[in-house]
Design a protein around this motif. Structure first.
Motif, PDB file in Angstrom:
ATOM      1  N   PHE A 243      -6.440   7.027 -10.560  1.00 56.38           N
ATOM      2  CA  PHE A 243      -7.177   6.344 -11.403  1.00 56.38           C
ATOM      3  C   PHE A 243      -8.644   5.425 -10.883  1.00 56.38           C
ATOM      4  O   PHE A 243      -9.089   4.594 -11.552  1.00 56.38           O
ATOM      5  N   VAL A 244      -9.039   6.379  -9.999  1.00 55.94           N
ATOM      6  CA  VAL A 244     -10.229   5.803  -9.441  1.00 55.94           C
ATOM      7  C   VAL A 244     -11.133   6.926  -9.631  1.00 55.94           C
ATOM      8  O   VAL A 244     -10.769   8.375  -9.429  1.00 55.94           O
TER       9      VAL A 244
ATOM     10  N   PHE B 207       0.939  -1.277   0.079  1.00 53.44           N
ATOM     11  CA  PHE B 207      -0.165   0.063   0.000  1.00 53.44           C
ATOM     12  C   PHE B 207       0.835   1.341  -0.169  1.00 53.44           C
ATOM     13  O   PHE B 207       1.724   1.246   0.805  1.00 53.44           O
ATOM     14  N   ALA B 208       0.639   2.157  -1.110  1.00 48.80           N
ATOM     15  CA  ALA B 208       1.169   3.456  -1.125  1.00 48.80           C
ATOM     16  C   ALA B 208       0.438   4.437  -0.502  1.00 48.80           C
ATOM     17  O   ALA B 208      -0.738   4.591  -0.503  1.00 48.80           O
ATOM     18  N   ASP B 209       0.911   5.612  -0.293  1.00 51.15           N
ATOM     19  CA  ASP B 209       0.438   6.638   0.279  1.00 51.15           C
ATOM     20  C   ASP B 209      -0.623   7.372  -0.798  1.00 51.15           C
ATOM     21  O   ASP B 209      -1.241   8.157  -0.587  1.00 51.15           O
TER      22      ASP B 209
ATOM     23  N   VAL C 263      -3.284  11.112  -0.797  1.00 47.23           N
ATOM     24  CA  VAL C 263      -4.411  11.173  -1.916  1.00 47.23           C
ATOM     25  C   VAL C 263      -5.116  12.457  -2.015  1.00 47.23           C
ATOM     26  O   VAL C 263      -5.577  12.981  -0.765  1.00 47.23           O
ATOM     27  N   SER C 264      -5.213  12.896  -3.073  1.00 52.53           N
ATOM     28  CA  SER C 264      -5.722  14.282  -3.329  1.00 52.53           C
ATOM     29  C   SER C 264      -6.225  14.314  -4.856  1.00 52.53           C
ATOM     30  O   SER C 264      -5.625  13.933  -5.813  1.00 52.53           O
ATOM     31  N   PRO C 265      -7.631  14.836  -4.961  1.00 55.97           N
ATOM     32  CA  PRO C 265      -8.487  15.211  -3.938  1.00 55.97           C
ATOM     33  C   PRO C 265      -9.006  14.336  -2.982  1.00 55.97           C
ATOM     34  O   PRO C 265      -8.715  12.921  -3.385  1.00 55.97           O
ATOM     35  N   ALA C 266      -9.245  14.746  -1.991  1.00 59.48           N
ATOM     36  CA  ALA C 266      -9.959  13.918  -1.115  1.00 59.48           C
ATOM     37  C   ALA C 266     -10.836  13.109  -1.272  1.00 59.48           C
ATOM     38  O   ALA C 266     -12.043  13.554  -1.807  1.00 59.48           O
TER      39      ALA C 266
END
Length: 365
Positions: A149-150, A32-34, A82-85
């Motif tokens: 990519f979500v 898992f990456a930040d 992660v941004s945007p939140a």
């Protein structure tokens, strides 16, 4: 709400897995990456590419593999960068791409064309990350992917309708939009299947003057008309179809994945300056064409990938606004093997979507 350290999914261990020999078993996702999110999967569409990859149709596949890149679910873990939140529990989708280079000096990544990145393309499955780990897809209970990519899914779309849009939908929406489909345009869609039926639905929703569905036989004519097609051509059963419909179309989008196509005949259907865009991915080469077929009318042959995240979100908003509803058959995730076999045998009408019943019941979407 959290994700486990070990995921479970339908894994293929050889080219015979495409014949219904997937096995449900645990696998370890990439670290898992930040910048990552974990998504608890409620729905995953079955794409023809899944079968090509399972049987090593595009070249040797790295086994074991978990396929599936038409994913819908809910976020259960969010990386610190992660941004945007995103919000925990938010409903999102994951398409066919998991990562590109994302460099600021990359022309493609900087302009929303991540699928065309010349430096890095990591598929949602069967993709190799820079650290040499392989990506795993959505015939599973969870998926881990870069938040870039979500995509968010509009409330108006049902999860089972949104899932096949993540690959099949965007694969045809993108070339239709980029090549001028809309009022005053006459558009042909080659292939009335998982991709092609989206082509008919979207072309009609875009307000095209005429939409012609093109298939080998007459057996899908009534379905195509119900989807909005104004006319239908059966190339194997309609004598002299290329002459009777000559110079009638501005744009043709071909969704078929067989190289055995009457390409010269399709080009005869184009008007002057018309365009033929291939989106289906055959395992062999396309047939040759005469240069005169292109020169005489100034027509063009091109291709199109999927779409980047922003384009996928645009498509989802359009589908919600225009009430575009794919023809979907839901199957329990536990029936993945039979569904893959049925998909290969052409039984889908027109997209199978695997459902994690326990996850769906939990979120009530």
């Amino acid at each position: 709400m959290a994700s486990p350290t070990t995921f479970h999914g339908w894994l293929g261990h050889s080219a015979t897995s495409a014949k219904g020999n997937l096995t449900w078993e645990p696998f370890t996702p990439k670290p898992f990456a930040d910048t990552d999110v974990d998504v608890k999967i409620s729905h995953c569409g079955i794409c023809g590419t899944d079968i090509h990859i399972l049987r090593s149709g595009f070249g040797p596949t790295h086994y074991p593999i978990c396929v599936g890149h038409e994913v819908v679910g809910h976020i259960v873990r969010i990386g610190s960068a992660v941004s945007p939140a995103f919000r925990l529990g938010e409903r999102v989708g994951v398409g066919a791409q998991a990562l590109s280079c994302l460099r600021k000096d990359c022309e493609e990544c900087g302009s929303g064309m991540e699928p065309y990145c010349p430096n890095l393309f990591v598929g949602t499955y069967a993709g190799k990350y820079p650290d040499s780990r392989w990506s795993d897809g959505g015939y599973a209970d969870y998926i881990r992917v870069s938040a870039r990519f979500v995509v968010r899914i509009p409330e108006a779309l049902k999860s089972w309708d949104a899932a096949p849009m993540m690959c099949a939908g965007i694969t045809v929406f993108s070339p239709l939009k980029k090549n001028g489909a809309g009022p005053g345009k006459k558009v042909g869609i080659v292939g009335v299947g998982g991709l092609g039926h989206f082509g008919v639905l979207f072309a009609k929703a875009m307000g095209c003057e005429k939409v012609i569905a093109i298939s080998r036989r007459w057996d899908k004519r009534e379905d195509a008309k119900a989807m909005g097609a104004d006319a239908y051509i059966a190339t194997s059963e309609d004598e002299r179809w290329e002459d009777r419909h000559s110079r009638s179309l501005d744009l043709i989008v071909s969704t078929v994945s067989s190289p055995d196509m009457p390409l010269a005949g399709y080009l005869k259907l184009l008007r002057t300056n018309g365009q033929f865009i291939q989106v289906g991915a055959p395992e062999d080469k396309l047939p040759g064409v005469s240069a005169h077929a292109l020169i005489a009318k100034g027509c063009k042959i091109g291709g199109s990938q999927i779409g980047g995240p922003k384009e996928i979100e645009e498509m989802l908003r359009f589908a919600a606004e225009k009430d575009v509803k794919p023809w979907v058959q839901q199957r329990p995730m536990k029936q993945a093997n039979q569904s893959v076999v049925d998909m290969e045998n052409g039984k889908a009408r027109y997209r199978y979507v695997l459902v994690n019943d326990d996850h769906e019941d939990h979120f009530k979407v």
